[in-house]
Design a protein around this motif. Structure first.
Motif, PDB file in Angstrom:
ATOM      1  N   ALA A  13       0.857  -1.192  -0.197  1.00  0.00           N
ATOM      2  CA  ALA A  13      -0.089   0.031  -0.146  1.00  0.00           C
ATOM      3  C   ALA A  13       0.996   1.227   0.009  1.00  0.00           C
ATOM      4  N   LEU A  14       1.943   1.286   0.811  1.00  0.00           N
ATOM      5  CA  LEU A  14       2.839   2.375   0.920  1.00  0.00           C
ATOM      6  C   LEU A  14       3.552   2.464  -0.547  1.00  0.00           C
ATOM      7  N   ALA A  15       3.871   1.207  -1.050  1.00  0.00           N
ATOM      8  CA  ALA A  15       4.623   1.551  -2.422  1.00  0.00           C
ATOM      9  C   ALA A  15       3.643   1.927  -3.509  1.00  0.00           C
ATOM     10  N   ALA A  16       2.510   1.555  -3.459  1.00  0.00           N
ATOM     11  CA  ALA A  16       1.416   1.779  -4.338  1.00  0.00           C
ATOM     12  C   ALA A  16       0.951   3.401  -4.488  1.00  0.00           C
ATOM     13  N   LEU A  17       1.013   3.976  -3.179  1.00  0.00           N
ATOM     14  CA  LEU A  17       0.766   5.197  -3.240  1.00  0.00           C
ATOM     15  C   LEU A  17       2.108   6.049  -3.920  1.00  0.00           C
ATOM     16  N   MET A  18       3.167   5.552  -3.453  1.00  0.00           N
ATOM     17  CA  MET A  18       4.504   6.341  -3.854  1.00  0.00           C
ATOM     18  C   MET A  18       4.361   6.337  -5.556  1.00  0.00           C
ATOM     19  N   ILE A  19       4.061   5.043  -6.124  1.00  0.00           N
ATOM     20  CA  ILE A  19       3.895   4.869  -7.508  1.00  0.00           C
ATOM     21  C   ILE A  19       2.750   5.747  -8.075  1.00  0.00           C
ATOM     22  N   ALA A  20       1.592   5.823  -7.352  1.00  0.00           N
ATOM     23  CA  ALA A  20       0.658   6.724  -7.793  1.00  0.00           C
ATOM     24  C   ALA A  20       1.014   8.177  -7.939  1.00  0.00           C
ATOM     25  N   VAL A  21       1.630   8.495  -7.031  1.00  0.00           N
ATOM     26  CA  VAL A  21       2.344  10.172  -7.024  1.00  0.00           C
ATOM     27  C   VAL A  21       3.072  10.240  -8.110  1.00  0.00           C
ATOM     28  N   SER A  22       3.958   9.267  -8.274  1.00  0.00           N
ATOM     29  CA  SER A  22       4.928   9.378  -9.650  1.00  0.00           C
ATOM     30  C   SER A  22       4.160   9.671 -10.892  1.00  0.00           C
ATOM     31  N   ALA A  23       3.188   8.772 -10.980  1.00  0.00           N
ATOM     32  CA  ALA A  23       2.415   8.319 -12.269  1.00  0.00           C
ATOM     33  C   ALA A  23       1.341   9.407 -12.344  1.00  0.00           C
ATOM     34  N   SER A  24       1.090  10.487 -11.311  1.00  0.00           N
ATOM     35  CA  SER A  24      -0.007  11.065 -11.460  1.00  0.00           C
ATOM     36  C   SER A  24       0.006  12.126 -12.716  1.00  0.00           C
ATOM     37  N   ASP A  25       1.196  12.487 -13.116  1.00  0.00           N
ATOM     38  CA  ASP A  25       1.274  13.741 -14.015  1.00  0.00           C
ATOM     39  C   ASP A  25       1.532  12.886 -15.284  1.00  0.00           C
ATOM     40  N   GLU A  26       1.816  11.558 -15.492  1.00  0.00           N
ATOM     41  CA  GLU A  26       1.833  10.633 -16.700  1.00  0.00           C
ATOM     42  C   GLU A  26       3.355  10.954 -17.124  1.00  0.00           C
ATOM     43  N   ASN A  27       4.140  11.191 -16.128  1.00  0.00           N
ATOM     44  CA  ASN A  27       5.482  11.270 -16.490  1.00  0.00           C
ATOM     45  C   ASN A  27       6.327  10.713 -15.293  1.00  0.00           C
ATOM     46  N   MET A  28       6.594   9.734 -15.351  1.00  0.00           N
ATOM     47  CA  MET A  28       7.355   9.169 -13.998  1.00  0.00           C
ATOM     48  C   MET A  28       9.132   9.457 -14.363  1.00  0.00           C
ATOM     49  N   ARG A  29       9.354  10.404 -13.562  1.00  0.00           N
ATOM     50  CA  ARG A  29      10.887  10.874 -13.905  1.00  0.00           C
ATOM     51  C   ARG A  29      11.673   9.713 -13.332  1.00  0.00           C
ATOM     52  N   THR A  30      12.996   9.659 -13.643  1.00  0.00           N
ATOM     53  CA  THR A  30      14.033   9.009 -12.909  1.00  0.00           C
ATOM     54  C   THR A  30      14.329   9.184 -11.783  1.00  0.00           C
TER      55      THR A  30
END
Length: 140
Positions: A13-30
């Motif tokens: 759940a913690l990891a999914a939330l981090m992934i969701a924040v990163s993906a929220s702008d449709e640009n997962m930066r390095t």
């Protein structure tokens, strides 16, 4: 939860939330991906976590983002899985990922606002968490 949605551990759940924040702008930066990896590798809350789950977890988050009410479903999974005592931890991790690239766009800010609301993070506590994330990610 649908039959195709895997069950989550609190660490998932913690990891999914981090992934969701990163993906929220449709640009997962390095820098965001590296922040997630570092957090998972070093924070005590992830002790014993199988990092191989991150790829599957990321795909689950992406799949949920593709369907109507997918974000609501993701938050439902997180609320059902994450112990309430880790809500502020979850928000802090989300803020760290959002701040890791030195830019906070409107989409990420809206996502953080939604996380605050969904996890019932007091506004004063949220401000302190956000300030800490900002301080940790400043550059010279």
């Amino acid at each position: 939860m649908s039959p195709t949605t895997p069950s989550l551990s609190p660490q998932d759940a913690l990891a999914a939330l981090m992934i969701a924040v990163s993906a929220s702008d449709e640009n997962m930066r390095t820098s965001e991906l590296l922040a997630i990896q570092q957090i998972v590798n070093y924070l005590p809350v992830f002790a014993g976590y199988d990092t191989d789950r991150l790829r599957q977890l990321a795909q689950t988050v992406f799949d949920l983002f593709e369907v109507e009410d997918g974000l609501d479903a993701l938050f439902g999974l997180i609320r059902d899985t994450l112990p309430e005592r880790l809500n502020e931890t979850a928000y802090a991790l989300a803020c760290d990922v959002a701040a890791s690239d030195g830019k906070l766009g409107e989409t990420e800010l809206r996502m953080l606002e939604e996380i605050r609301h969904e996890l019932n993070i007091d506004r004063l506590h949220a401000a302190a968490i956000e300030r800490g994330a900002r301080a940790r990610h400043l550059t010279l």
